[in-house]
Design a protein around this motif. Structure first.
Motif, PDB file in Angstrom:
ATOM      1  N   ASP A 345       1.975  -3.786  -3.499  1.00  0.00           N
ATOM      2  CA  ASP A 345       0.583  -3.822  -3.976  1.00  0.00           C
ATOM      3  C   ASP A 345      -0.213  -2.779  -3.194  1.00  0.00           C
ATOM      4  O   ASP A 345      -0.838  -3.071  -2.172  1.00  0.00           O
ATOM      5  CB  ASP A 345      -0.015  -5.213  -3.790  1.00  0.00           C
ATOM      6  N   VAL A 346      -0.203  -1.548  -3.687  1.00  0.00           N
ATOM      7  CA  VAL A 346      -0.787  -0.444  -2.932  1.00  0.00           C
ATOM      8  C   VAL A 346      -2.315  -0.489  -2.947  1.00  0.00           C
ATOM      9  O   VAL A 346      -2.961  -0.002  -2.011  1.00  0.00           O
ATOM     10  CB  VAL A 346      -0.286   0.910  -3.462  1.00  0.00           C
ATOM     11  N   TYR A 347      -2.902  -1.083  -3.981  1.00  0.00           N
ATOM     12  CA  TYR A 347      -4.362  -1.166  -4.012  1.00  0.00           C
ATOM     13  C   TYR A 347      -4.876  -2.152  -2.968  1.00  0.00           C
ATOM     14  O   TYR A 347      -5.846  -1.875  -2.257  1.00  0.00           O
ATOM     15  CB  TYR A 347      -4.841  -1.553  -5.412  1.00  0.00           C
ATOM     16  N   GLN A 348      -4.216  -3.323  -2.855  1.00  0.00           N
ATOM     17  CA  GLN A 348      -4.631  -4.271  -1.821  1.00  0.00           C
ATOM     18  C   GLN A 348      -4.323  -3.723  -0.426  1.00  0.00           C
ATOM     19  O   GLN A 348      -5.058  -4.008   0.519  1.00  0.00           O
ATOM     20  CB  GLN A 348      -3.943  -5.626  -2.025  1.00  0.00           C
ATOM     21  N   THR A 349      -3.243  -2.959  -0.299  1.00  0.00           N
ATOM     22  CA  THR A 349      -2.949  -2.327   0.989  1.00  0.00           C
ATOM     23  C   THR A 349      -4.078  -1.388   1.384  1.00  0.00           C
ATOM     24  O   THR A 349      -4.582  -1.426   2.520  1.00  0.00           O
ATOM     25  CB  THR A 349      -1.620  -1.559   0.917  1.00  0.00           C
TER      26      THR A 349
END
Length: 398
Positions: A345-349
């Motif tokens: 989950d790159v957006y939450q990262t």
């Protein structure tokens, strides 16, 4: 008490693990050597068989399996015969194997001595997430034809691991993941909790992380190793989001690898384009320096048990962002001792990085809580006590 170790690496004789965390077995061995009425032997993978006493420890060499594509079973059987001869020579009361991912645990198939297997990672569990979600083995092998041999090696190691897990009756571990997997793959076994020692220079460091509130360019740090499941693609994609859509200036320093070419091929993102710098492998002392100079620690792996890099980062006090995978939830209570996110989950990262870079109070609270938890979890005296208690309990019950 005579204890024979199969550590899977050179341990105190010659630590051949260049990557982060490789010295923890040596740290534990040094602590155990100081215990009265305990004699320690080690059977280590080596170029050839040898027997040599060094600093009060009897070392034995087990010739490594070379060119495993041809005659693997025959070569493994030869190794096992050597293991049996080492047991016969040392005459241990108990055998302690570190890790099921190497062949040392096969000693359990040729001895009546009690064998306790100290879980590190479990290959049959990790194999399911060996490659990132959007990369197949066929595609990876087209990139690097020699990877075919690596895949065959993983498959063979997984088959050997199942034999080891079937043969062992006692286990030591430290996460809910390894306890649950052992309960499935070795259902009639007995499980003991035991945390891991960290490297002495980490324990002994007088430096504790603090936020760099006055610095304009934030420093993100990740310490990974070359396997693709370590999440280098997550780093590149999250860095691209930060660079494209956030207002923070940053540099993302990646240590433990010398290049990110496969992850770059997978994502079509060059590390240079998204302010990612590659720092190579660092020593424990260098690790302390880079953590003290960073603002947040990100561990993007798709699968883990209990990565020592996360534990060391917590002990040094830097706030940690990691994925909710494998045994990591046993190390991090999300929102209390770190931040846990879904894998890939790159957006939450990216959002979690932004939040910690902008909210120093929250970063300090996570830092304080994580350091307290890590100091307790990795207390050397407690770990030595746990190991000795496990040995004595097994010997009493066996």
């Amino acid at each position: 008490m005579r204890v024979l170790w199969f550590p899977g690496n050179g341990a105190n004789y010659a630590n051949t693990n260049k990557y982060n965390g490789g010295g923890w077995t040596s740290a534990l061995a040094n602590a155990l050597k100081a215990q009265p009425r305990l004699e320690l032997g080690m059977a280590i993978p080596w170029q050839k068989y040898f027997k040599e006493e060094q600093d009060g420890v009897m070392f034995y060499g087990i010739p490594k399996i070379k060119y495993g594509i041809v005659g693997y079973d025959r070569k493994l059987n030869r190794q096992v015969r050597i293991m049996k001869s080492i047991v016969d020579d040392f005459q241990p009361d108990i055998i302690h194997v570190f890790g099921s991912e190497h062949t040392g645990g096969m000693v359990a198939t040729v001895t009546d001595k009690p064998v306790v297997l100290h879980i590190q990672g479990i290959l049959n569990y990790c194999r399911e997430a060996w490659l990132p979600y959007n990369l197949s083995w066929d595609k990876f092998i087209r990139w690097h034809p020699k990877v075919w041999f690596a895949k065959k090696g993983i498959d063979r190691a997984c088959n050997t691991e199942l034999k080891i897990l079937y043969a062992c009756s006692y286990y030591m571990g430290r996460t809910s993941m390894d306890r649950h997997v052992v309960s499935i793959l070795s259902p009639d076994s007995q499980y003991f909790y035991c945390s891991e020692m960290l490297r002495p220079s980490i324990y002994n460091s007088s430096r504790i992380w603090y936020p760099h509130t006055q610095r304009q360019t934030k420093k993100i740090i990740s310490i990974i190793s070359p396997p693709l499941y370590k999440g280098g693609d997550v780093i590149l994609r999250a860095a691209k989001i930060l660079k494209s859509y956030s207002d923070i200036k940053f540099v993302w320093c990646v240590y433990g690898v010398n290049d990110m070419s496969d992850w770059e091929n997978l994502t079509d993102i060059s590390h240079n384009q998204v302010d990612v710098e590659i720092g190579g492998v660092v020593t424990a002392e260098q690790l302390i320096d880079v953590i003290m100079d960073a603002d947040v620690f990100v561990h993007p792996s798709y699968i883990e048990n209990s990565p020592n890099t996360v534990c060391e980062a917590q002990l040094l006090g830097i706030p940690v962002i990691a994925n909710y995978v494998g045994g990591i939830p046993s190390l991090i209570e999300s929102g209390v001792t770190g931040i846990l996110l879904p894998p890939n989950d790159v957006y939450q990262t990216a959002l979690a990085i932004i939040d910690l870079c902008k909210d120093a109070d929250r970063a300090v609270a996570l830092s304080k809580n994580a350091r307290e938890a890590a100091l307790k979890r990795h207390n050397p005296a407690n770990i030595v006590s746990e190991v000795l208690k496990t040995y004595n309990t097994i010997l009493e019950n066996d």
